[in-house]
Design an enzyme around this catalytic site. Structure first.
Site, short mmCIF file in Angstrom:
data_model
loop_
_atom_site.label_atom_id
_atom_site.label_comp_id
_atom_site.label_asym_id
_atom_site.label_seq_id
_atom_site.Cartn_x
_atom_site.Cartn_y
_atom_site.Cartn_z
N ASP A 111 0.87 -1.05 -0.01
CA ASP A 111 -0.05 -0.22 0.03
C ASP A 111 0.82 1.23 -0.05
OD1 ASP A 111 -2.40 -1.03 -0.16
OD2 ASP A 111 -2.74 -1.23 2.11
N PHE A 112 1.89 1.42 0.89
CA PHE A 112 2.65 2.46 0.86
C PHE A 112 3.56 2.59 -0.19
CE2 PHE A 112 1.52 2.19 5.50
CZ PHE A 112 1.17 3.40 5.67
#
Length: 409
Positions: A164-165
């Site tokens: 996600d990051f």
């Protein structure tokens, strides 16, 4: 916060981690980021962990620097306002479905040079989240103690939603690439970034995919050892665990000096008929080396060994719990990355990260707070869409627009 992106307005219609990260990073460099949520809050508004007052610490930290506009996104009029806002700004980021009311086509009909970044699940339209993408990548089945049986051992998930990051950071880059292209050509762009492609592309870019195909099998579990080089966790005489890594001759020499194992290394080289001046031999014979270094570590308390490691220029770090890390003065209190706590919606005060990048000789400024849901609804509608106070009052009265939830959470 820096002003490198001042003058840029980014509309964000998103939830969870990857998409809000785009706005966070842009906001830290001065962009005017407007987060648009449903009047009841987005899907991530109550994401664990919550304070006693019901405020999400995750939401609070992923939405710093932003303005909040709360609209009834289930209504036609609320959706029209969101589309109009994105068109007025000229750039948007979202993780809503391709054919949602915030489709590129719907907004570009009002703003042909629109630059939109859309985070998807898989390239073929299937849904995905960080943890399901990670399951597909193969990493969980290469993680864990070396002694685990390959056939029956369970997968080991990554606690950090790293995909996600990484996706959020990649999308911030993608957005700026689209803006750069528009500046040169006048053309807008629809940029789609599947989370699954970020994961599988990273597997490929790292060389791991080629490795698996070349060897025709999976890589074995290594515990905390570093693949293809010398590195592992050790325990000092007083029970402290620490990690060392040696990927360069200087790092390797520093470890030998600090641990005092030069004679042991020489004897092991003679016995095995190798030279430990390269990653290959250090990795192949890692178990013998690990035993030698652990025996040396048994003779030192950690503080003594840490002093020796630092003096020798070795690369190492002690294992900490995350609670210990949050209270470590070197990592946090004395680190210029962190600034003083702003007035957070949660009311909880704690160190807050600035931009990870810093500009020498330029003041970064103190971190900004996250907004309350709907805190900037009236301001955004007036300044960005030019609505009159009477029209805004009508929208509030009929529930299309919500103002700040500061006092009614």
């Amino acid at each position: 916060m820096y002003d490198l992106l001042s003058g840029l307005t980014l509309v964000e219609v998103s939830s969870f981690v990857a998409s809000p990260t785009v706005g966070l990073y842009c906001g830290q460099f001065g962009a005017n980021v407007i987060r648009v949520d449903h009047v009841a809050g987005g899907l991530d508004y109550d994401r664990y962990m919550l304070t006693r007052e019901g405020r999400s610490l995750s939401w609070e930290n992923l939405n710093r620097t932003k303005k909040s506009l709360a609209l009834d996104l289930r209504s036609g009029e609320g959706r029209e306002l969101a589309v109009a806002l994105a068109a007025e700004a000229g750039q948007m980021v979202t993780n809503l479905p391709v054919n949602s009311f915030m489709s590129h086509e719907a907004v570009a009909a009002k703003r042909p040079d629109l630059v939109s970044v859309r985070i998807m699940g898989w390239h073929d339209g299937r849904q995905a989240m960080d943890f399901t993408v990670h399951a597909a990548s193969g990493y969980p089945l290469m993680t864990g103690p070396a002694e685990w049986d390959a056939e029956s051992a369970p997968p080991v998930n990554q606690l950090l939603p790293a995909w996600d990051f990484i996706t959020g950071a990649y999308c911030a880059f993608t957005l700026l690439a689209g803006l750069r292209h528009r500046d040169r050509s006048g053309e807008g762009s629809e940029l789609r970034v599947p989370l699954g492609d970020v994961a599988m592309g990273t597997v490929a870019n790292s060389g791991a995919m080629a490795e698996m195909l070349y060897r025709g099998a999976d890589r074995e579990r290594l515990g905390n050892a570093i693949w293809g080089a010398f590195g592992k966790d050790f325990r000092s005489r007083d029970g402290k665990r620490f990690m060392v890594a040696a990927l360069t001759p200087k790092q390797w020499g520093g470890l030998i000096e600090a641990f005092g194992v030069s004679e042991g290394i020489a004897a092991l080289e003679t016995t095995l008929g190798v030279r430990f001046d390269n990653d290959h031999d250090r990795f192949v014979h890692r178990e013998s080396l690990f035993a030698l270094f652990q025996k040396a570590a048994d003779a030192f308390d950690y503080e003594t060994l840490a002093t020796r490691l630092a003096k020798a220029g070795a690369t190492f770090e002690r294992y900490r719990t995350m609670h210990e890390a949050a209270n470590d003065p070197v990592l946090v209190a004395d680190n210029p990355l962190f600034g003083p706590s702003p007035a957070n919606p949660s009311g909880f005060h704690y160190p807050v990260a600035r931009s990870f990048a810093n500009i020498p000789d330029r003041e970064a400024g103190d971190p900004l707070p996250a907004p309350y849901l709907g805190e900037h609804s009236e301001q955004v509608l007036a300044e960005n869409l030019g609505l009159s106070s009477g029209e805004i009052a009508r929208l509030i009265d009929c529930g299309i627009v919500r103002t700040s939830d500061k006092d009614n959470r």
